[in-house]
Design a protein around this motif. Structure first.
Motif, PDB file in Angstrom:
ATOM      1  N   LEU A  97       0.880  -1.172   0.000  1.00 32.35           N
ATOM      2  CA  LEU A  97       0.000   0.000   0.000  1.00 32.35           C
ATOM      3  C   LEU A  97       0.916   1.219   0.000  1.00 32.35           C
ATOM      4  CD1 LEU A  97      -2.742   1.509   0.325  1.00 32.35           C
ATOM      5  CD2 LEU A  97      -2.446   1.295   2.798  1.00 32.35           C
ATOM      6  N   PHE A  98       0.701   2.110  -0.946  1.00 34.70           N
ATOM      7  CA  PHE A  98       1.516   3.325  -1.024  1.00 34.70           C
ATOM      8  C   PHE A  98       0.825   4.468  -0.293  1.00 34.70           C
ATOM      9  CE2 PHE A  98       3.589   0.773  -4.076  1.00 34.70           C
ATOM     10  CZ  PHE A  98       4.891   1.255  -4.137  1.00 34.70           C
ATOM     11  N   VAL A  99       1.564   5.129   0.588  1.00 32.21           N
ATOM     12  CA  VAL A  99       1.015   6.274   1.315  1.00 32.21           C
ATOM     13  C   VAL A  99       1.821   7.509   0.930  1.00 32.21           C
ATOM     14  CG1 VAL A  99       0.582   7.301   3.581  1.00 32.21           C
ATOM     15  CG2 VAL A  99       0.151   4.853   3.224  1.00 32.21           C
ATOM     16  N   PHE A 100       1.161   8.446   0.281  1.00 37.77           N
ATOM     17  CA  PHE A 100       1.812   9.701  -0.124  1.00 37.77           C
ATOM     18  C   PHE A 100       1.512  10.762   0.926  1.00 37.77           C
ATOM     19  CE2 PHE A 100       1.424   7.128  -3.807  1.00 37.77           C
ATOM     20  CZ  PHE A 100       2.595   7.373  -4.519  1.00 37.77           C
ATOM     21  N   ILE A 101       2.573  11.381   1.438  1.00 40.46           N
ATOM     22  CA  ILE A 101       2.370  12.454   2.416  1.00 40.46           C
ATOM     23  C   ILE A 101       2.777  13.752   1.748  1.00 40.46           C
ATOM     24  CG2 ILE A 101       2.903  13.292   4.731  1.00 40.46           C
ATOM     25  CD1 ILE A 101       3.802  10.530   5.502  1.00 40.46           C
ATOM     26  N   SER A 102       1.832  14.685   1.637  1.00 41.99           N
ATOM     27  CA  SER A 102       2.141  15.947   0.963  1.00 41.99           C
ATOM     28  C   SER A 102       1.223  17.055   1.446  1.00 41.99           C
ATOM     29  CB  SER A 102       1.988  15.767  -0.551  1.00 41.99           C
ATOM     30  OG  SER A 102       2.190  16.994  -1.206  1.00 41.99           O
ATOM     31  N   GLN A 103       1.811  18.082   2.032  1.00 40.39           N
ATOM     32  CA  GLN A 103       1.020  19.232   2.467  1.00 40.39           C
ATOM     33  C   GLN A 103       0.220  19.767   1.301  1.00 40.39           C
ATOM     34  OE1 GLN A 103      -0.528  22.848   3.031  1.00 40.39           O
ATOM     35  NE2 GLN A 103       1.344  22.946   1.813  1.00 40.39           N
ATOM     36  N   SER A 104       0.896  20.106   0.217  1.00 35.35           N
ATOM     37  CA  SER A 104       0.253  20.768  -0.926  1.00 35.35           C
ATOM     38  C   SER A 104      -0.539  19.804  -1.794  1.00 35.35           C
ATOM     39  CB  SER A 104       1.322  21.427  -1.792  1.00 35.35           C
ATOM     40  OG  SER A 104       2.176  20.430  -2.344  1.00 35.35           O
ATOM     41  N   GLY A 105      -0.118  18.563  -1.810  1.00 36.96           N
ATOM     42  CA  GLY A 105      -0.737  17.594  -2.713  1.00 36.96           C
ATOM     43  C   GLY A 105      -0.343  17.818  -4.164  1.00 36.96           C
ATOM     44  N   GLU A 106       0.673  18.650  -4.393  1.00 37.78           N
ATOM     45  CA  GLU A 106       1.056  19.000  -5.762  1.00 37.78           C
ATOM     46  C   GLU A 106       2.508  18.657  -6.094  1.00 37.78           C
ATOM     47  OE1 GLU A 106      -1.161  19.818  -7.872  1.00 37.78           O
ATOM     48  OE2 GLU A 106      -2.806  20.361  -6.516  1.00 37.78           O
ATOM     49  N   THR A 107       3.241  18.108  -5.165  1.00 34.95           N
ATOM     50  CA  THR A 107       4.673  17.896  -5.376  1.00 34.95           C
ATOM     51  C   THR A 107       4.924  16.934  -6.547  1.00 34.95           C
ATOM     52  OG1 THR A 107       5.112  18.381  -3.080  1.00 34.95           O
ATOM     53  CG2 THR A 107       6.783  17.091  -4.214  1.00 34.95           C
ATOM     54  N   ALA A 108       5.628  17.433  -7.559  1.00 33.82           N
ATOM     55  CA  ALA A 108       5.805  16.674  -8.795  1.00 33.82           C
ATOM     56  C   ALA A 108       6.572  15.369  -8.563  1.00 33.82           C
ATOM     57  CB  ALA A 108       6.513  17.536  -9.834  1.00 33.82           C
ATOM     58  N   ASP A 109       7.571  15.408  -7.690  1.00 32.94           N
ATOM     59  CA  ASP A 109       8.353  14.194  -7.427  1.00 32.94           C
ATOM     60  C   ASP A 109       7.452  13.079  -6.888  1.00 32.94           C
ATOM     61  OD1 ASP A 109      10.874  15.195  -8.183  1.00 32.94           O
ATOM     62  OD2 ASP A 109      11.122  16.181  -6.240  1.00 32.94           O
ATOM     63  N   THR A 126      -3.424   9.112  -0.120  1.00 33.98           N
ATOM     64  CA  THR A 126      -2.726  10.391   0.012  1.00 33.98           C
ATOM     65  C   THR A 126      -3.146  11.074   1.305  1.00 33.98           C
ATOM     66  OG1 THR A 126      -2.449  10.771  -2.360  1.00 33.98           O
ATOM     67  CG2 THR A 126      -2.490  12.713  -0.955  1.00 33.98           C
ATOM     68  N   MET A 127      -2.151  11.525   2.067  1.00 32.48           N
ATOM     69  CA  MET A 127      -2.429  12.349   3.242  1.00 32.48           C
ATOM     70  C   MET A 127      -2.038  13.762   2.874  1.00 32.48           C
ATOM     71  SD  MET A 127      -0.867   9.921   6.209  1.00 32.48           S
ATOM     72  CE  MET A 127      -0.950  11.302   7.299  1.00 32.48           C
ATOM     73  N   THR A 128      -3.024  14.658   2.821  1.00 27.32           N
ATOM     74  CA  THR A 128      -2.727  16.014   2.342  1.00 27.32           C
ATOM     75  C   THR A 128      -3.555  17.063   3.062  1.00 27.32           C
ATOM     76  OG1 THR A 128      -2.628  17.413   0.377  1.00 27.32           O
ATOM     77  CG2 THR A 128      -4.425  15.830   0.475  1.00 27.32           C
ATOM     78  N   ASN A 129      -3.045  18.278   2.996  1.00 28.86           N
ATOM     79  CA  ASN A 129      -3.750  19.408   3.582  1.00 28.86           C
ATOM     80  C   ASN A 129      -4.716  20.024   2.574  1.00 28.86           C
ATOM     81  OD1 ASN A 129      -4.073  20.888   5.927  1.00 28.86           O
ATOM     82  ND2 ASN A 129      -2.604  22.452   5.315  1.00 28.86           N
ATOM     83  N   VAL A 130      -4.625  19.568   1.325  1.00 26.26           N
ATOM     84  CA  VAL A 130      -5.462  20.125   0.258  1.00 26.26           C
ATOM     85  C   VAL A 130      -6.211  18.975  -0.424  1.00 26.26           C
ATOM     86  CG1 VAL A 130      -5.473  21.622  -1.782  1.00 26.26           C
ATOM     87  CG2 VAL A 130      -3.672  21.908  -0.062  1.00 26.26           C
ATOM     88  N   PRO A 131      -7.414  18.670   0.071  1.00 26.05           N
ATOM     89  CA  PRO A 131      -8.129  17.489  -0.416  1.00 26.05           C
ATOM     90  C   PRO A 131      -8.434  17.491  -1.916  1.00 26.05           C
ATOM     91  CG  PRO A 131      -9.125  18.322   1.598  1.00 26.05           C
ATOM     92  CD  PRO A 131      -8.106  19.335   1.180  1.00 26.05           C
ATOM     93  N   GLY A 132      -8.577  18.654  -2.544  1.00 28.52           N
ATOM     94  CA  GLY A 132      -8.860  18.659  -3.984  1.00 28.52           C
ATOM     95  C   GLY A 132      -7.611  18.616  -4.845  1.00 28.52           C
ATOM     96  N   SER A 133      -6.445  18.442  -4.224  1.00 26.78           N
ATOM     97  CA  SER A 133      -5.175  18.537  -4.940  1.00 26.78           C
ATOM     98  C   SER A 133      -4.941  17.335  -5.862  1.00 26.78           C
ATOM     99  CB  SER A 133      -4.038  18.616  -3.924  1.00 26.78           C
ATOM    100  OG  SER A 133      -4.074  17.470  -3.101  1.00 26.78           O
ATOM    101  N   THR A 134      -3.947  17.460  -6.714  1.00 26.97           N
ATOM    102  CA  THR A 134      -3.650  16.409  -7.689  1.00 26.97           C
ATOM    103  C   THR A 134      -3.394  15.055  -7.020  1.00 26.97           C
ATOM    104  OG1 THR A 134      -2.621  18.139  -9.005  1.00 26.97           O
ATOM    105  CG2 THR A 134      -2.167  15.868  -9.664  1.00 26.97           C
TER     106      THR A 134
END
Ligand code: F6R
Length: 357
Positions: A97-109, A126-134
């Protein structure tokens, strides 16, 4: 809006106790039961290994989160820097299971890893501060950090929110798997919020430490063992990105394998001592650098403190200490930048969300 604050960063540091309380509220129902999405529970129960993918501060939160997921939920975890993942792709388990942690939800890497693992057919959260993010839209599941908008380029409240939500994810999974915990994690998070609040009232003490120890220094070292080491990485990143002081975080035991060569008269060494099992060992590392002229600043936790410590934080559960010990690290960076007339909220060469690989 900054309100009465001179900088967003200071405002966001101060918001952390409220963010902790908001997270506790958002993830509990009226009977104080955790209310995570059933699908997320299912994915957590079904996986045999978690791969955390993140960058920068979010990566540092992942290192702390690994401990929760392994110790509380019994799932093996690997934490990877997003930009390195495709070059050093590990041999994956059968049910990753992949878990992506990103405040912006936009980090290209991070996004490029997400695209790749989706092509391979693996599930992603994805764990993010911006639920509508990429990253949120393109993953199968999303957990919201509830930190509120983070404006300062240097991440503060998103880091502590990430750690708190990772703890909640671990607890929820433990419950779903009928695993016993020997403490009440939500209660402990509430204690953390109170301990953080005390710290935000101790800014003057931190400012004094900065004035006395980091005034004109060109470099600084952060040392810690165990969980404290991860917070050292974050403390060093905060300091370098906004004050431009060259700072590095090291595992206490690694010092003698090279870095100790850099210690000279007056070199600032910040040591974290919040873990009982490593308290003795980290303090002997402090002795080693002091013997070579270092200017030590020990940040310890109540119950483990010594007379010569620079600063003592309140006692919290040993798994949750990063949430508390990082606050004085954030404040150190803030005041160091302020005293050097640096642009605290918009450091040079940095952008809030990094949308190029
Ligand atoms: C440091 C900082 C960066 C970010 C990194 C990841 O203060 O803000 O290191 O943590 O660029 O960003 P997100 O979390 O938006 O993916």
């Amino acid at each position: 809006e900054k309100g009465t604050y001179s900088h967003f960063m200071l405002k966001e540091i101060d918001e952390q106790p409220f963010v902790m309380r908001r997270i506790i509220q958002e993830y509990q129902d009226e009977h104080d039961q955790l209310k995570l999405d059933q699908d997320i529970r299912g994915a957590m129960k079904a996986c045999d290994r978690i791969y955390i993918i993140a960058a920068g501060t979010s990566y540092h939160a992942g290192l702390v989160g690994k401990q929760f997921l392994e110790k509380m939920a019994g799932i093996p975890v690997e934490v990877h820097v997003a930009s390195e993942f495709s070059y050093n792709m590990p041999l994956l388990s059968e049910k990753p299971l992949f878990v992506f942690i990103s405040q912006s939800g936009e980090t290209a890497d991070s996004r490029s890893v997400l695209v790749k693992i989706k092509e391979m057919g693996h599930p992603a959260l994805t764990m993010t501060n911006v639920p509508g993010s990429t990253l949120s839209r393109e993953a199968d599941y999303t957990l919201h950090l509830h930190a509120g908008p983070e404006i300062a380029v240097a991440s503060t409240k998103a880091y502590t929110a990430q750690i708190a939500v990772l703890a909640i994810l671990a607890v929820d999974t433990a419950q779903a798997k009928d695993l016993e915990l020997d403490f009440d994690p939500m209660q402990e998070l509430a204690i953390v919020a109170n301990a953080m609040e005390v710290l935000t009232d101790q800014k003057e003490a931190i400012e004094t430490l900065v004035r006395e120890n980091l005034g004109t220094t060109r470099n600084a070292f952060f040392i810690g063992r165990g969980t404290d080491y991860f917070v050292c990485l974050e403390g060093a990143l905060k300091l370098k990105e906004i004050s431009y002081i060259q700072a590095e975080g090291f595992a206490g035991g690694e010092l003698k394998h090279g870095t100790i060569a850099l210690i000279e008269d007056g070199t600032p060494v910040i040591a974290l001592a919040t873990q009982e099992n490593v308290n003795y060992a980290i303090r002997s590392n402090v002795q080693e650098v002091v013997a070579r002229g270092a200017n030590d600043m020990v940040f310890s936790m109540k119950g483990l403190e010594q007379d010569t410590d620079a600063f003592v934080v309140r006692h919290v559960h040993e798994l949750l200490t990063p949430l508390v010990s990082v606050v004085p690290m954030q404040l150190l960076a803030y005041y160091a930048a302020l005293h050097r007339d640096c642009d605290v909220d918009k450091p040079r060469n940095l952008a809030k969300s990094v949308t190029v690989e």
